[in-house]
Design an enzyme around this catalytic site. Sequence first.
Site, PDB file in Angstrom:
ATOM      1  CB  THR A 126     -20.373  68.539  40.105  1.00 39.35           C
ATOM      2  OG1 THR A 126     -20.315  69.378  41.257  1.00 39.35           O
ATOM      3  CG2 THR A 126     -21.585  68.898  39.276  1.00 39.35           C
ATOM      4  CG  ASP A 127     -17.960  68.051  45.467  1.00 33.03           C
ATOM      5  OD1 ASP A 127     -16.778  68.313  45.212  1.00 33.03           O
ATOM      6  OD2 ASP A 127     -18.711  68.815  46.090  1.00 33.03           O
ATOM      7  CG  MET A 128     -20.403  62.259  45.468  1.00 30.88           C
ATOM      8  SD  MET A 128     -21.818  61.329  46.108  1.00 30.88           S
ATOM      9  CE  MET A 128     -23.167  62.201  45.327  1.00 30.88           C
TER      10      MET A 128
END
Length: 393
Positions: A183-185
């Site tokens: 989800t960060d990337m």
Amino acid sequence: MTVVQQDSPPDSGFVMPLSGVTVLDFSQFLAGPACALRLGDLGARVIKVERPDGGDASRKLYLADLAFDQDSALFHAINRGKLSVAADLKDAGDLAKVRALIAKADVLIHNFRPGIMERLGLGWEALSALNPRLIYAGVSGYGPVGPWRDRPGQDLLVQSLSGIAWLSGDADGPPVPAGLSITDMMAGAQLAQGILALLVRRGVTGQGGRVDVSLIETAIDLQFEHLAVYLNRDGAMPARSAVANANLYLAAPYGLYATADGHLAIAMCPVDRLAAVIDCPALANFPSDRWFADRDAIKAVLRDHLATQATRYWLDRLEPAGIWAAPVNDWPAFTADPAFAALEPTQQVRAPDGAALTLTRCPIRVDGRILTNERAAPRLGADTALMEASDDR
């Protein structure tokens, strides 16, 4: 294939897509810096604005104790090619210098929690008045509204809250999160898309704009296929397969199976066709209209049959028959395959003392060219003199 080094003169008239664009990166850890990294890969000049006492927290976030040029190798993987200015945003003098940089910048990226940039005097309204052409980009954990607004935006927590972790694992097993900070990337990738769209709009209208993404909204979007089904079936929860679960809504044989010496992935294919290719008559007993309803029974038969031979044995039969299958590689096997080397997927970055670190490269090719940048991530405050210059361009 021509390799373009971003800090080298243009090759045969080639111009990097974001050449001349200046990005101020106020973010730390992963989502925001990954967005800025990609813009830098495409030719933008990226300047990290960091606190003097330690800078980006990922500088000291070591994985497997791997360090390079005073900081973690992880920091270099996310911040290669950038510049760094050190500034205390609570100090009036430093803040004035930062605002002078913002006045001439094209893009600003931050990942402060909602409200913090406004308290610093660096909110959207204040900065759009200062620089009407500015693209103001923010990434948060849970968006600007709602009861989760002030919760810590961390990838594992978002995977868990959003249902992503529940998607993986067999029916009788626990949830399994992705082994990457997905989800960060992906939030960083979504933010980059929004920035690029606003840069295009600015080229037409001359006006800047604001773009915001959050990890939780990114997690929702990542699940659009499955959530679309769930939301239109009166909230009926799908079942995970009890055997070789890999997709909630796909019929057998879709999944990963143990072989005599490893694991094998088999994607969508007719079960009767598969039965013939691997010489498994028991599979042929399942009619096509039962391949989803009986998927656990089908997968159990397949599991037991595939365990009798090595992975290569099965691939030698499946691949010539046009059945979608692949070995489940670890990194040594993946990187040793000639297909890996053919893509030239890695690059080296170099520290000021000449030391080298091998990293992955930008996955985007522009005009058929591979884009790389040999400059390592910056040492904290290495370019603070930019704040003293009358014209930082």
